[in-house]
Structure formats: structure tokens, C-alpha cells
Design a protein around this motif. Structure first.
Motif, short mmCIF file in Angstrom:
data_model
loop_
_atom_site.label_atom_id
_atom_site.label_comp_id
_atom_site.label_asym_id
_atom_site.label_seq_id
_atom_site.Cartn_x
_atom_site.Cartn_y
_atom_site.Cartn_z
N ILE A 165 0.83 -1.20 0.00
CA ILE A 165 0.00 0.00 0.00
C ILE A 165 0.87 1.25 0.00
N LYS A 166 1.97 1.22 0.74
CA LYS A 166 2.88 2.36 0.78
C LYS A 166 3.39 2.69 -0.63
N GLY A 167 3.83 1.66 -1.36
CA GLY A 167 4.34 1.89 -2.70
C GLY A 167 3.28 2.42 -3.64
N LEU A 168 2.03 1.96 -3.49
CA LEU A 168 0.95 2.45 -4.34
C LEU A 168 0.60 3.90 -3.99
N LEU A 169 0.67 4.23 -2.72
CA LEU A 169 0.45 5.63 -2.33
C LEU A 169 1.55 6.52 -2.90
N ASP A 170 2.77 6.03 -2.90
CA ASP A 170 3.88 6.80 -3.48
C ASP A 170 3.65 7.04 -4.98
N LEU A 171 3.13 6.00 -5.68
CA LEU A 171 2.83 6.16 -7.10
C LEU A 171 1.69 7.17 -7.30
N ARG A 172 0.69 7.11 -6.45
CA ARG A 172 -0.40 8.08 -6.54
C ARG A 172 0.12 9.51 -6.39
N ASP A 173 0.98 9.71 -5.39
CA ASP A 173 1.51 11.05 -5.14
C ASP A 173 2.42 11.50 -6.27
N LYS A 174 3.15 10.57 -6.85
CA LYS A 174 4.10 10.91 -7.91
C LYS A 174 3.39 11.29 -9.21
N TYR A 175 2.31 10.54 -9.54
CA TYR A 175 1.66 10.75 -10.84
C TYR A 175 0.36 11.54 -10.74
N GLY A 176 -0.23 11.64 -9.56
CA GLY A 176 -1.44 12.44 -9.40
C GLY A 176 -2.73 11.74 -9.72
N SER A 177 -2.72 10.42 -9.76
CA SER A 177 -3.95 9.66 -10.03
C SER A 177 -4.71 9.42 -8.74
N HIS A 178 -5.93 8.88 -8.87
CA HIS A 178 -6.68 8.48 -7.69
C HIS A 178 -6.22 7.08 -7.26
N PHE A 179 -6.40 6.79 -5.98
CA PHE A 179 -6.07 5.46 -5.46
C PHE A 179 -7.09 5.12 -4.38
N ALA A 180 -7.66 3.93 -4.47
CA ALA A 180 -8.68 3.53 -3.51
C ALA A 180 -8.54 2.04 -3.20
N VAL A 181 -8.96 1.69 -1.98
CA VAL A 181 -8.99 0.30 -1.53
C VAL A 181 -10.44 -0.09 -1.30
N ALA A 182 -10.86 -1.21 -1.87
CA ALA A 182 -12.25 -1.65 -1.76
C ALA A 182 -12.30 -3.04 -1.13
N THR A 183 -13.33 -3.27 -0.33
CA THR A 183 -13.51 -4.59 0.29
C THR A 183 -14.44 -5.48 -0.49
N GLY A 184 -15.03 -4.97 -1.54
CA GLY A 184 -15.95 -5.77 -2.34
C GLY A 184 -16.47 -4.98 -3.52
N GLY A 185 -17.30 -5.66 -4.33
CA GLY A 185 -17.81 -5.04 -5.55
C GLY A 185 -18.70 -3.84 -5.30
N THR A 186 -19.48 -3.87 -4.23
CA THR A 186 -20.39 -2.75 -3.95
C THR A 186 -19.62 -1.47 -3.65
N ILE A 187 -18.61 -1.58 -2.80
CA ILE A 187 -17.79 -0.40 -2.47
C ILE A 187 -17.02 0.06 -3.69
N ALA A 188 -16.52 -0.90 -4.49
CA ALA A 188 -15.78 -0.53 -5.70
C ALA A 188 -16.67 0.27 -6.65
#
Length: 272
Positions: A165-188
Motif C-alpha cells: 500500500i505504501k508503494g501504491l500511495l507513493d505512485l499516486r503522489d508521484k503521478y497524481g492519479s486516484h487510489f482507492a482500496v475496496a472490500t468488495g464489488g459494492t464499495i468498488a
């Protein structure tokens, strides 16, 4: 790795050929079986039904030809953009049934489908502003011993480095995209509605990726398979390089960060 990718393509081509053949045979039987009964109403009734069935067969055949040309030759036919939709909504369920009849596992079939879906997305999708791209991951990427709630706010992560998750957050901050964690299809689905991305880079297992691609169509989803060193749904991992390669491929060149190698977007993506 190249041999494995080629085998996935061959598997997909074999299944899609068998599926289209069975569909065409089924459509032809729809015309042939009632032919005798329809003849009592006059020849026009049988010919009308025959023309309808022929149009359906030609539609399936054209979609198949366009899909095959895209997969094998990397080229697109006119009006073949709907091939991905037919593959997602129609061919995949039938391919799964056909594959199971021949003893193929659902995992192999789904992996083949995801591979080809990625190639279709790469060939049909353009480049976007980074804020129009969402990285969507399952909660199993989070360390199972972590008590931080990331589903509603990924910035609750302490970035301890015990999971990716840390590495994905770093990629989000570097490139400016959205990043989200979902527990299932409904939340996604809720996250997609809220953020309204133009493209999703989804990280999951074969089953969840295949169902997610179906659920979000026509929104393009580029799938990156997770790694499961501890088994499914427990402390899974993902190649940060594969995710970063995908980001570089889909983000507009003038929006890439200065320290990003813009030429890497032209190299093959190793998502699968």
C-alpha cells in the motif's frame, strides 16, 4: 514469460473460436427447426427468419474477426470497437462453459480473458489526465496485522512499508492519479461513481478482475494480477513496476512527472 503469454493467447483464440462456432450453429438451428412449421405461412416467413438469423451470424462473425485481428495482428477493423463489449458480456460466460467441458480451470480461462482484455484496452484507449485514472485495489493487499481502516480513506495508512500500500500511495503522489482500496464489488462501484474515472487500473485475482471488468463495462479496466505468496485473500502483493508502467502508458505525456522516463510508455506492459 513470453511463452506463457503466447499460450494464454492461444487458449483464448481456441475458446473464442469454439464459442463463436457454437453460437453460429445455435442461430442456424433457430432457423432450421421452425422451418417446416413456418412454411405453412408461406415462403416469406421462413426467408424473413432466415435473414434475421443470417444477420445475427454475420454480427457474431464480424465481432469475432475484429477481435481476432486485434489479438493476433494488433489491428482494428472498422466498427470492431464493440468486440470488447461482446467479449465481456457474451463470450466470457460461454467460453467458461466451453472451457469447463474440456477440463480447463476457470482460473486459466479468466487469466486468458484478462490478458486479451488488457490488449484491447491498450489498443482502443487513449491517454488521460492523471486525475481521470483510478488505481483500485482489494483490501487483501493491506497487511493482515494492520488495524488501520483504509477503505474510506487510504491516507490513514502510516506507510510503514510492511505491505505494498505504501508503494501504491507513493505512485499516486508521484503521478497524481486516484487510489482507492475496496472490500468488495459494492464499495468498488460506489468509488467509481464518486470519482468518475475514465480508466481504472485494477489489481486483484483472476476471479475478481474478470467480474470487475464485466461489472464496469464500458468503462475500460486494465487488470494487474496480484501475487499470493500466502494464498488467496491474505497479505497479497503486486508488482509496483507493472502498476507504474500502466500509469505511464495511460497518462498524457505532458502530465508525466519530470523524473519519469516518457519512453517507457512505449514498452510492453507486464501486467500479466
Amino acid at each position: 514469460m513470453s511463452v506463457e503469454k503466447d499460450s494464454k493467447k492461444r487458449l483464448f483464440i481456441g475458446l473464442i473460436t469454439g464459442t463463436c462456432g457454437l453460437l453460429c450453429l445455435f442461430f442456424a438451428m433457430l432457423w432450421y427447426v421452425p422451418y417446416v412449421g413456418l412454411s405453412s405461412f408461406g415462403a416469406w416467413a421462413s426467408w424473413t427468419l432466415g435473414l434475421i438469423v443470417l444477420a445475427l451470424i454475420l454480427t457474431v462473425g464480424w465481432a469475432y474477426a475484429g477481435l481476432l485481428a486485434n489479438v493476433v495482428l494488433g489491428r482494428t477493423f472498422p466498427f470492431s470497437q464493440k468486440a470488447r463489449g461482446l467479449t465481456v458480456k457474451l463470450f466470457l460466460p460461454l467460453m467458461t462453459i466451453l472451457g469447463r467441458l474440456f477440463g480447463l480451470s476457470k482460473r486459466k480461462i479468466r487469466s486468458s480473458f484478462i490478458k486479451v482484455n488488457n490488449e484491447l484496452v491498450l489498443s482502443e484507449t487513449g491517454k488521460y489526465d492523471p486525475e481521470k485514472i483510478m488505481i483500485l485495489t482489494p483490501h487483501c493487499l493491506q497487511n493482515s496485522r494492520c488495524d488501520m481502516r483504509l477503505t474510506y480513506d487510504v491516507d490513514n495508512c502510516k506507510r510503514c512499508g510492511l505491505c505494498t500500500i505504501k508503494g501504491l500511495l507513493d505512485l499516486r503522489d508521484k503521478y497524481g492519479s486516484h487510489f482507492a482500496v475496496a472490500t468488495g464489488g459494492t464499495i468498488a462501484r460506489r468509488l467509481v461513481v464518486q470519482k468518475r474515472p475514465r480508466l481504472i487500473i485494477a489489481i486483484a485475482c483472476e476471479r475478481d478482475l474478470a467480474s470487475g471488468i464485466q461489472d464496469t463495462y464500458p468503462l475500460p479496466v486494465f487488470g494487474v494480477l496480484n501475487e499470493r505468496p500466502h494464498g488467496p485473500c491474505l497479505d497479497t502483493e503486486v508488482s509496483l513496476l507493472a502498476v507504474e508502467e500502466a500509469l505511464r502508458r495511460f497518462i498524457k505525456e505532458d502530465r508525466l512527472p519530470e523524473d519519469a522516463d516518457k519512453n517507457v510508455a512505449m514498452t510492453p506492459i507486464t501486467g500479466l
